[in-house]
Design an enzyme around this catalytic site. Sequence first.
Site, PDB file in Angstrom:
ATOM      1  N   ALA A  66      46.616  49.333  37.285  1.00 37.00           N
ATOM      2  CA  ALA A  66      46.667  48.058  36.573  1.00 37.00           C
ATOM      3  C   ALA A  66      45.806  47.066  37.335  1.00 37.00           C
ATOM      4  O   ALA A  66      45.640  47.187  38.553  1.00 37.00           O
ATOM      5  CB  ALA A  66      48.105  47.559  36.518  1.00 37.00           C
ATOM      6  N   GLY A 110      48.660  52.917  37.127  1.00 38.10           N
ATOM      7  CA  GLY A 110      48.568  53.000  35.660  1.00 38.10           C
ATOM      8  C   GLY A 110      47.507  53.991  35.205  1.00 38.10           C
ATOM      9  O   GLY A 110      47.589  54.532  34.102  1.00 38.10           O
ATOM     10  N   GLU A 113      49.165  57.251  35.350  1.00 43.89           N
ATOM     11  CA  GLU A 113      50.138  57.293  34.239  1.00 43.89           C
ATOM     12  C   GLU A 113      49.427  57.520  32.899  1.00 43.89           C
ATOM     13  O   GLU A 113      49.942  58.229  32.037  1.00 43.89           O
ATOM     14  CB  GLU A 113      50.945  55.996  34.223  1.00 43.89           C
ATOM     15  CG  GLU A 113      51.868  55.892  35.427  1.00 43.89           C
ATOM     16  CD  GLU A 113      52.524  54.536  35.548  1.00 43.89           C
ATOM     17  OE1 GLU A 113      51.798  53.538  35.748  1.00 43.89           O
ATOM     18  OE2 GLU A 113      53.752  54.451  35.422  1.00 43.89           O
ATOM     19  N   GLU A 133      52.129  51.972  43.637  1.00 43.66           N
ATOM     20  CA  GLU A 133      52.819  50.709  43.315  1.00 43.66           C
ATOM     21  C   GLU A 133      53.773  50.248  44.411  1.00 43.66           C
ATOM     22  O   GLU A 133      53.974  49.066  44.622  1.00 43.66           O
ATOM     23  CB  GLU A 133      53.606  50.857  41.997  1.00 43.66           C
ATOM     24  CG  GLU A 133      52.752  51.008  40.751  1.00 43.66           C
ATOM     25  CD  GLU A 133      52.360  52.436  40.439  1.00 43.66           C
ATOM     26  OE1 GLU A 133      52.535  53.331  41.302  1.00 43.66           O
ATOM     27  OE2 GLU A 133      51.867  52.663  39.318  1.00 43.66           O
TER      28      GLU A 133
HETATM   29  N1  COA Z   1      43.038  45.882  40.291  1.00 41.61           N
HETATM   30  C1  COA Z   1      42.080  44.963  40.458  1.00 41.61           C
HETATM   31  N2  COA Z   1      40.975  45.178  41.192  1.00 41.61           N
HETATM   32  C2  COA Z   1      40.831  46.361  41.799  1.00 41.61           C
HETATM   33  C3  COA Z   1      41.801  47.361  41.684  1.00 41.61           C
HETATM   34  C4  COA Z   1      42.945  47.088  40.890  1.00 41.61           C
HETATM   35  N3  COA Z   1      43.900  48.002  40.687  1.00 41.61           N
HETATM   36  N4  COA Z   1      41.395  48.437  42.393  1.00 41.61           N
HETATM   37  C5  COA Z   1      40.216  48.095  42.937  1.00 41.61           C
HETATM   38  N5  COA Z   1      39.868  46.852  42.592  1.00 41.61           N
HETATM   39  C6  COA Z   1      38.653  46.121  42.964  1.00 41.61           C
HETATM   40  C7  COA Z   1      38.677  45.689  44.406  1.00 41.61           C
HETATM   41  O1  COA Z   1      39.403  44.478  44.564  1.00 41.61           O
HETATM   42  C8  COA Z   1      37.209  45.522  44.691  1.00 41.61           C
HETATM   43  O2  COA Z   1      36.771  44.292  44.142  1.00 41.61           O
HETATM   44  P1  COA Z   1      35.764  43.335  45.014  1.00 41.61           P
HETATM   45  O3  COA Z   1      34.503  44.140  45.120  1.00 41.61           O
HETATM   46  O4  COA Z   1      35.627  42.112  44.176  1.00 41.61           O
HETATM   47  O5  COA Z   1      36.422  43.124  46.336  1.00 41.61           O
HETATM   48  C9  COA Z   1      36.567  46.609  43.857  1.00 41.61           C
HETATM   49  O6  COA Z   1      37.533  46.975  42.875  1.00 41.61           O
HETATM   50  C10 COA Z   1      36.237  47.857  44.662  1.00 41.61           C
HETATM   51  O7  COA Z   1      37.400  48.275  45.337  1.00 41.61           O
HETATM   52  P2  COA Z   1      37.497  48.454  46.947  1.00 41.61           P
HETATM   53  O8  COA Z   1      38.926  48.245  47.323  1.00 41.61           O
HETATM   54  O9  COA Z   1      36.473  47.618  47.626  1.00 41.61           O
HETATM   55  O10 COA Z   1      37.084  49.984  47.087  1.00 41.61           O
HETATM   56  P3  COA Z   1      37.505  50.990  48.239  1.00 41.61           P
HETATM   57  O11 COA Z   1      36.685  52.208  48.036  1.00 41.61           O
HETATM   58  O12 COA Z   1      37.489  50.332  49.552  1.00 41.61           O
HETATM   59  O13 COA Z   1      39.059  51.341  47.921  1.00 41.61           O
HETATM   60  C11 COA Z   1      40.912  51.936  46.496  1.00 41.61           C
HETATM   61  C12 COA Z   1      39.377  52.007  46.732  1.00 41.61           C
HETATM   62  C13 COA Z   1      41.178  52.566  45.142  1.00 41.61           C
HETATM   63  C14 COA Z   1      41.618  52.734  47.599  1.00 41.61           C
HETATM   64  C15 COA Z   1      41.378  50.467  46.537  1.00 41.61           C
HETATM   65  O14 COA Z   1      40.532  49.705  45.691  1.00 41.61           O
HETATM   66  C16 COA Z   1      42.794  50.248  46.078  1.00 41.61           C
HETATM   67  O15 COA Z   1      43.726  50.533  46.833  1.00 41.61           O
HETATM   68  N6  COA Z   1      42.979  49.738  44.830  1.00 41.61           N
HETATM   69  C17 COA Z   1      44.291  49.405  44.318  1.00 41.61           C
HETATM   70  C18 COA Z   1      45.011  50.634  43.834  1.00 41.61           C
HETATM   71  C19 COA Z   1      46.410  50.287  43.352  1.00 41.61           C
HETATM   72  O16 COA Z   1      47.249  49.823  44.094  1.00 41.61           O
HETATM   73  N7  COA Z   1      46.654  50.563  42.064  1.00 41.61           N
HETATM   74  C20 COA Z   1      47.944  50.377  41.464  1.00 41.61           C
HETATM   75  C21 COA Z   1      48.099  49.030  40.874  1.00 41.61           C
HETATM   76  S1  COA Z   1      49.715  48.791  40.206  1.00 41.61           S
END
Ligand code: COA
Length: 259
Positions: A66, A110, A113, A133
């Site tokens: 999400a 999500g 999911e 989450e």
């Molecule tokens: N919602 C909003 N933005 C997100 C996102 C999410 N679920 N997942 C990634 N992004 C954004 C990051 O904020 C970043 O934006 P920015 O460039 O403006 O800073 C961009 O996508 C790239 O992500 P980044 O975190 O820099 O990549 P990474 O390779 O270092 O890490 C992940 C990748 C997937 C490990 C990490 O982005 C992450 O943990 N995302 C959240 C996953 C999550 O918790 N999902 C469940 C949500 S309920």
Amino acid sequence: MSDVLLIERLESRVALLTINRPEVLNALNGEVRCALVGALDALRSDDDVRAIVLTGAGEKAFIAGADIGEFKGMTAVMQYRKMQASNIYSEMERMPKPIIAMINGFCLGGGCELAMACDIRVASDRARLGQPEINLGIIPGGGGTQRLPRLVGEGRAMKLIYTGEMISAEEAERIGLVDQVVPADELTERTLELARAIASKSPIALQAAKESILAARRMPMDEGLKFERAWFGLLFSTRDMDEGVSAFLEKRKAEFTGE
Ligand code: COA
């Protein structure tokens, strides 16, 4: 057509849906959810489409969950209303056509999911999957606590949901979370090959198979068997059944129409 969701009708009756927010790893926001519901609605009645593939734009992510940006300042009431308004996960299961998740990278929260609400999951060997989450102080809200244990068993689901850890595509395949893992550079070709093979079958028989398999989730075994038998009998009234049997006996390829 919305920019956040690309809809391509490919040859061989396959539609490819691509969530197109690569700058945020295809995170699901309200606009994407709305576009997905709209696309499924349109594809439901499109007789030229018999199988659907769902993927994420770019090399890095299927869907990283999400859109966390939308969480800040959201009240319980706002979240509840949003979840009531449309449930994309249930819509995927209600779709009478097969849907394949083509998991090209991060498949989290999500996103995982949504993949689980698809019928079949094909993943690139570079994909990473999980339900993170818990790290945000919440739990999965798109069916993760229900669909994940059904796919992988309670203990493994609890481990994934309690720890929020990410697992590799190979591990996901080993525990049954994905159905096939392929080299990243072959993902599109191999997934579309599968989709084309499915799309060449009888659409009405595919619908019967999907509904019967999903019926098992809400019915006891004897009710489920009755449900299956009813569909089985009904299919004997279709032109597709006549065509399938005739083609076999005449040693030719069947041409199914869905009638
Ligand atoms: N919602 C909003 N933005 C997100 C996102 C999410 N679920 N997942 C990634 N992004 C954004 C990051 O904020 C970043 O934006 P920015 O460039 O403006 O800073 C961009 O996508 C790239 O992500 P980044 O975190 O820099 O990549 P990474 O390779 O270092 O890490 C992940 C990748 C997937 C490990 C990490 O982005 C992450 O943990 N995302 C959240 C996953 C999550 O918790 N999902 C469940 C949500 S309920």
